[in-house]
Design a protein around this motif. Structure first.
Motif, PDB file in Angstrom:
ATOM      1  N   ALA A  52       0.829  -1.208   0.000  1.00  0.00           N
ATOM      2  CA  ALA A  52       0.000   0.000   0.000  1.00  0.00           C
ATOM      3  C   ALA A  52       0.864   1.260   0.000  1.00  0.00           C
ATOM      4  CB  ALA A  52      -0.927  -0.002   1.206  1.00  0.00           C
ATOM      5  N   HIS A  53       2.051   1.188   0.579  1.00  0.00           N
ATOM      6  CA  HIS A  53       2.904   2.373   0.648  1.00  0.00           C
ATOM      7  C   HIS A  53       3.362   2.842  -0.738  1.00  0.00           C
ATOM      8  CE1 HIS A  53       5.570   5.288   2.460  1.00  0.00           C
ATOM      9  NE2 HIS A  53       6.513   4.853   1.643  1.00  0.00           N
ATOM     10  N   GLY A 104       0.298   4.141  -2.737  1.00  0.00           N
ATOM     11  CA  GLY A 104      -0.247   5.431  -2.343  1.00  0.00           C
ATOM     12  C   GLY A 104       0.701   6.582  -2.590  1.00  0.00           C
ATOM     13  N   THR A 117      -5.848   5.378   0.392  1.00  0.00           N
ATOM     14  CA  THR A 117      -4.886   4.361   0.817  1.00  0.00           C
ATOM     15  C   THR A 117      -4.991   4.108   2.310  1.00  0.00           C
ATOM     16  OG1 THR A 117      -3.389   5.039  -0.947  1.00  0.00           O
ATOM     17  CG2 THR A 117      -2.445   3.745   0.838  1.00  0.00           C
ATOM     18  N   THR A 153      -6.149   0.493   4.013  1.00  0.00           N
ATOM     19  CA  THR A 153      -5.301  -0.243   4.949  1.00  0.00           C
ATOM     20  C   THR A 153      -5.939  -0.343   6.331  1.00  0.00           C
ATOM     21  OG1 THR A 153      -4.059   1.781   5.393  1.00  0.00           O
ATOM     22  CG2 THR A 153      -3.137   0.257   3.782  1.00  0.00           C
TER      23      THR A 153
END
Length: 111
Positions: free
Chosen positions: A37-38, A41, A88, A92
């Motif tokens: 996800a990092h 995003g 994002t 999460t």
């Protein structure tokens, strides 16, 4: 002065393409959902912002489109800059609330 606009546009578009590619590689290389996800995003937001900046340079340079298209592109950048990291974070957090576990190195199976 014409060449300066072209060079600046190229730098912004190439930077955006680089960060989009880097984010895509990060999605493939990271081991679990949270670490994927990092780059999705952050890299995506930066890539979109740089690409829009390149388009903005061309828009202000162009006499055909001018100010109206520049204002629209600026609004798109502001909206993307706010909504992409927020989305994002929401995704999460939903994964965490639903019980998705973090990746641990010792849980990795040798293949």
């Amino acid at each position: 002065m014409e060449i300066a606009y072209e060079v600046l546009t190229f730098v912004f578009l190439a930077g955006g393409a680089f960060f989009a590619l880097t984010a895509a590689v990060g999605l493939l290389k990271m081991p679990d959902f949270y670490t994927r996800a990092h780059p999705a995003g952050k890299g995506d937001t930066l890539a979109q912002t740089l690409i829009m900046a390149g388009l903005l340079v061309q828009t202000f340079h162009s006499e055909l489109f001018g100010l109206q298209a520049g204002i629209k592109l600026t609004l798109i950048v502001v909206i993307l800059f706010i909504t992409a990291p927020t989305a994002t974070h929401a995704i999460t957090k939903a994964a965490h609330v639903s019980g998705l576990k973090l990746w641990r190195k010792e849980e990795q199976k040798d293949v």
